[in-house]
Design a protein around this motif. Sequence first.
Motif, PDB file in Angstrom:
ATOM      1  N   GLY A 125      -7.071  -1.552  -5.000  1.00 27.41           N
ATOM      2  CA  GLY A 125      -8.121  -0.814  -4.320  1.00 27.41           C
ATOM      3  C   GLY A 125      -7.684   0.561  -3.869  1.00 27.41           C
ATOM      4  N   VAL A 126      -8.670   1.390  -3.651  1.00 25.98           N
ATOM      5  CA  VAL A 126      -8.474   2.674  -2.970  1.00 25.98           C
ATOM      6  C   VAL A 126      -9.314   2.615  -1.712  1.00 25.98           C
ATOM      7  CG1 VAL A 126      -8.820   5.168  -3.050  1.00 25.98           C
ATOM      8  CG2 VAL A 126      -8.054   3.956  -5.098  1.00 25.98           C
ATOM      9  N   ARG A 127      -8.651   2.719  -0.565  1.00 30.65           N
ATOM     10  CA  ARG A 127      -9.344   2.706   0.721  1.00 30.65           C
ATOM     11  C   ARG A 127      -9.539   4.153   1.169  1.00 30.65           C
ATOM     12  NH1 ARG A 127      -5.944  -0.234   3.365  1.00 30.65           N
ATOM     13  NH2 ARG A 127      -6.987  -2.100   2.583  1.00 30.65           N
ATOM     14  N   PHE A 128     -10.795   4.543   1.298  1.00 30.29           N
ATOM     15  CA  PHE A 128     -11.108   5.924   1.637  1.00 30.29           C
ATOM     16  C   PHE A 128     -11.058   6.141   3.148  1.00 30.29           C
ATOM     17  CE2 PHE A 128     -13.363   4.983  -2.343  1.00 30.29           C
ATOM     18  CZ  PHE A 128     -12.852   5.983  -3.146  1.00 30.29           C
ATOM     19  N   TYR A 129     -10.708   7.352   3.528  1.00 32.81           N
ATOM     20  CA  TYR A 129     -10.714   7.698   4.951  1.00 32.81           C
ATOM     21  C   TYR A 129     -12.129   7.515   5.502  1.00 32.81           C
ATOM     22  CZ  TYR A 129      -9.713  10.287   9.230  1.00 32.81           C
ATOM     23  OH  TYR A 129      -9.549  10.639  10.549  1.00 32.81           O
ATOM     24  N   PRO A 130     -12.264   7.026   6.738  1.00 30.15           N
ATOM     25  CA  PRO A 130     -13.604   6.769   7.283  1.00 30.15           C
ATOM     26  C   PRO A 130     -14.546   7.963   7.125  1.00 30.15           C
ATOM     27  CG  PRO A 130     -11.954   5.900   8.774  1.00 30.15           C
ATOM     28  CD  PRO A 130     -11.203   6.644   7.702  1.00 30.15           C
ATOM     29  N   GLY A 131     -15.724   7.687   6.599  1.00 34.00           N
ATOM     30  CA  GLY A 131     -16.756   8.712   6.472  1.00 34.00           C
ATOM     31  C   GLY A 131     -16.759   9.481   5.169  1.00 34.00           C
ATOM     32  N   THR A 132     -15.741   9.282   4.303  1.00 33.91           N
ATOM     33  CA  THR A 132     -15.638  10.100   3.095  1.00 33.91           C
ATOM     34  C   THR A 132     -16.208   9.418   1.848  1.00 33.91           C
ATOM     35  OG1 THR A 132     -13.397   9.299   2.631  1.00 33.91           O
ATOM     36  CG2 THR A 132     -13.600  11.292   3.973  1.00 33.91           C
ATOM     37  N   ALA A 133     -16.297   8.093   1.833  1.00 38.24           N
ATOM     38  CA  ALA A 133     -16.721   7.388   0.622  1.00 38.24           C
ATOM     39  C   ALA A 133     -18.182   7.632   0.227  1.00 38.24           C
ATOM     40  CB  ALA A 133     -16.467   5.889   0.768  1.00 38.24           C
ATOM     41  N   PRO A 134     -19.131   7.713   1.170  1.00 38.76           N
ATOM     42  CA  PRO A 134     -20.529   7.875   0.737  1.00 38.76           C
ATOM     43  C   PRO A 134     -20.765   9.073  -0.167  1.00 38.76           C
ATOM     44  CG  PRO A 134     -20.477   7.191   3.020  1.00 38.76           C
ATOM     45  CD  PRO A 134     -19.053   7.474   2.626  1.00 38.76           C
ATOM     46  N   ALA A 135     -20.108  10.191   0.092  1.00 39.60           N
ATOM     47  CA  ALA A 135     -20.295  11.370  -0.759  1.00 39.60           C
ATOM     48  C   ALA A 135     -19.746  11.137  -2.162  1.00 39.60           C
ATOM     49  CB  ALA A 135     -19.613  12.582  -0.129  1.00 39.60           C
ATOM     50  N   LEU A 136     -18.698  10.321  -2.286  1.00 41.13           N
ATOM     51  CA  LEU A 136     -18.110  10.050  -3.592  1.00 41.13           C
ATOM     52  C   LEU A 136     -18.908   9.002  -4.366  1.00 41.13           C
ATOM     53  CD1 LEU A 136     -14.308   9.908  -2.680  1.00 41.13           C
ATOM     54  CD2 LEU A 136     -15.687  11.875  -3.362  1.00 41.13           C
ATOM     55  N   LEU A 137     -19.481   8.056  -3.635  1.00 39.82           N
ATOM     56  CA  LEU A 137     -20.198   6.962  -4.286  1.00 39.82           C
ATOM     57  C   LEU A 137     -21.683   7.242  -4.440  1.00 39.82           C
ATOM     58  CD1 LEU A 137     -18.486   3.981  -2.436  1.00 39.82           C
ATOM     59  CD2 LEU A 137     -17.981   4.834  -4.727  1.00 39.82           C
TER      60      LEU A 137
ATOM     61  N   GLU B 118       0.837  -1.196   0.000  1.00 37.24           N
ATOM     62  CA  GLU B 118       0.000   0.000   0.000  1.00 37.24           C
ATOM     63  C   GLU B 118       0.868   1.242   0.000  1.00 37.24           C
ATOM     64  OE1 GLU B 118      -1.007   1.136   4.593  1.00 37.24           O
ATOM     65  OE2 GLU B 118      -2.269  -0.431   3.688  1.00 37.24           O
ATOM     66  N   ARG B 119       0.245   2.353  -0.393  1.00 34.14           N
ATOM     67  CA  ARG B 119       0.917   3.651  -0.375  1.00 34.14           C
ATOM     68  C   ARG B 119      -0.145   4.716  -0.142  1.00 34.14           C
ATOM     69  NH1 ARG B 119      -0.468   6.327  -4.992  1.00 34.14           N
ATOM     70  NH2 ARG B 119      -0.897   5.115  -6.886  1.00 34.14           N
ATOM     71  N   ALA B 120       0.306   5.867   0.312  1.00 30.59           N
ATOM     72  CA  ALA B 120      -0.617   6.983   0.487  1.00 30.59           C
ATOM     73  C   ALA B 120      -1.103   7.458  -0.873  1.00 30.59           C
ATOM     74  CB  ALA B 120       0.075   8.131   1.219  1.00 30.59           C
ATOM     75  N   SER B 121      -2.373   7.808  -0.940  1.00 34.74           N
ATOM     76  CA  SER B 121      -2.958   8.303  -2.184  1.00 34.74           C
ATOM     77  C   SER B 121      -2.797   9.819  -2.287  1.00 34.74           C
ATOM     78  CB  SER B 121      -4.448   7.948  -2.235  1.00 34.74           C
ATOM     79  OG  SER B 121      -5.086   8.582  -3.324  1.00 34.74           O
ATOM     80  N   ARG B 122      -2.917  10.324  -3.502  1.00 35.33           N
ATOM     81  CA  ARG B 122      -2.978  11.775  -3.688  1.00 35.33           C
ATOM     82  C   ARG B 122      -4.315  12.334  -3.219  1.00 35.33           C
ATOM     83  NH1 ARG B 122      -2.512  12.624  -9.527  1.00 35.33           N
ATOM     84  NH2 ARG B 122      -2.839  10.389  -9.761  1.00 35.33           N
ATOM     85  N   LEU B 123      -5.295  11.464  -3.018  1.00 36.14           N
ATOM     86  CA  LEU B 123      -6.559  11.870  -2.412  1.00 36.14           C
ATOM     87  C   LEU B 123      -6.355  11.895  -0.899  1.00 36.14           C
ATOM     88  CD1 LEU B 123      -9.595  12.468  -2.893  1.00 36.14           C
ATOM     89  CD2 LEU B 123     -10.007  10.029  -2.504  1.00 36.14           C
ATOM     90  N   PRO B 124      -6.511  13.046  -0.251  1.00 35.85           N
ATOM     91  CA  PRO B 124      -6.191  13.162   1.170  1.00 35.85           C
ATOM     92  C   PRO B 124      -6.877  12.092   2.031  1.00 35.85           C
ATOM     93  CG  PRO B 124      -6.611  15.327   0.257  1.00 35.85           C
ATOM     94  CD  PRO B 124      -6.960  14.341  -0.828  1.00 35.85           C
ATOM     95  N   GLY B 125      -6.065  11.439   2.849  1.00 36.02           N
ATOM     96  CA  GLY B 125      -6.569  10.449   3.787  1.00 36.02           C
ATOM     97  C   GLY B 125      -6.755   9.064   3.213  1.00 36.02           C
ATOM     98  N   ALA B 126      -6.694   8.918   1.889  1.00 35.29           N
ATOM     99  CA  ALA B 126      -6.935   7.621   1.257  1.00 35.29           C
ATOM    100  C   ALA B 126      -5.630   6.848   1.096  1.00 35.29           C
ATOM    101  CB  ALA B 126      -7.608   7.801  -0.103  1.00 35.29           C
ATOM    102  N   VAL B 127      -5.781   5.544   0.872  1.00 35.62           N
ATOM    103  CA  VAL B 127      -4.650   4.640   0.674  1.00 35.62           C
ATOM    104  C   VAL B 127      -4.903   3.850  -0.604  1.00 35.62           C
ATOM    105  CG1 VAL B 127      -3.472   2.590   1.575  1.00 35.62           C
ATOM    106  CG2 VAL B 127      -4.105   4.442   3.122  1.00 35.62           C
ATOM    107  N   VAL B 128      -3.871   3.714  -1.426  1.00 35.95           N
ATOM    108  CA  VAL B 128      -3.927   2.878  -2.622  1.00 35.95           C
ATOM    109  C   VAL B 128      -3.208   1.575  -2.310  1.00 35.95           C
ATOM    110  CG1 VAL B 128      -3.310   2.676  -5.059  1.00 35.95           C
ATOM    111  CG2 VAL B 128      -3.943   4.909  -4.110  1.00 35.95           C
TER     112      VAL B 128
END
Length: 229
Positions: A63-75, A4-14
């Motif tokens: 995968g992209v793992r989103f920071y808790p609470g942020t995925a619903p707005a994107l999906l 895994e690595r930090a994503s350019r999307l704040p708080g997310a992990v690739v």
Amino acid sequence: MYEERASRLPGAVVWTNTLSRPGVGRVLPDGCMDLLWHDGRLMVAGPDTRAYLPGEGSGPWAGVRFYPGTAPALLGVPAHELRDRRVELTDLWPASRVRRLADRVNAAPDPASGLEELALWRAAGAEPPDPLLRQVVTALDAGRPVATTADELGLGARQLHRRSLTAFGYGPKTLARILRLRRALGLARAGVPFARTAARAGYADQAHLARDVRELAGLPLGELLGRGG
């Protein structure tokens, strides 16, 4: 092999992982949701309340793992509707759009970078994350009681519960329990003795830690960490 690595999307992990066979690769609850790629398909992993064992799909995953609470707005879907579920992205978005997006991901240099670009594209067109949700995660991850957290954020207990269901997939007590488990596993993996791990992570005692690990992870703590019984 998992990386895994930090994503350019704040708080997310690739992340990427290669499963040798179905049924391996235990996924523990972490308060997050993931956008997934496997075998050319796009999927979503909802928030887990217990350990998840992949039943099918050996081979490479990304995968992209989103920071808790942020995925619903994107999906565009409340988290509680996906609790303990893995679904095709076509279950959430029009099939024609998903086919176009899957083509873009599959044409990328690698699926992980393609997924990250997809996540960044969605984030650019979405409302910014609610800062209150990050405050909830930060407070609960620090071991703050749920009632205290609600008071400090100016929320009633019912309001906090309702917003947590939408954002995290479950109520704040469950989120706090999952985050406590993550703290404990981090300490135990660093070599902290189990009794001290329990105290530092916020458990009543080592027996309380053992019960939570069995219920949430499905294995005894020593076995989970590869130390035998």
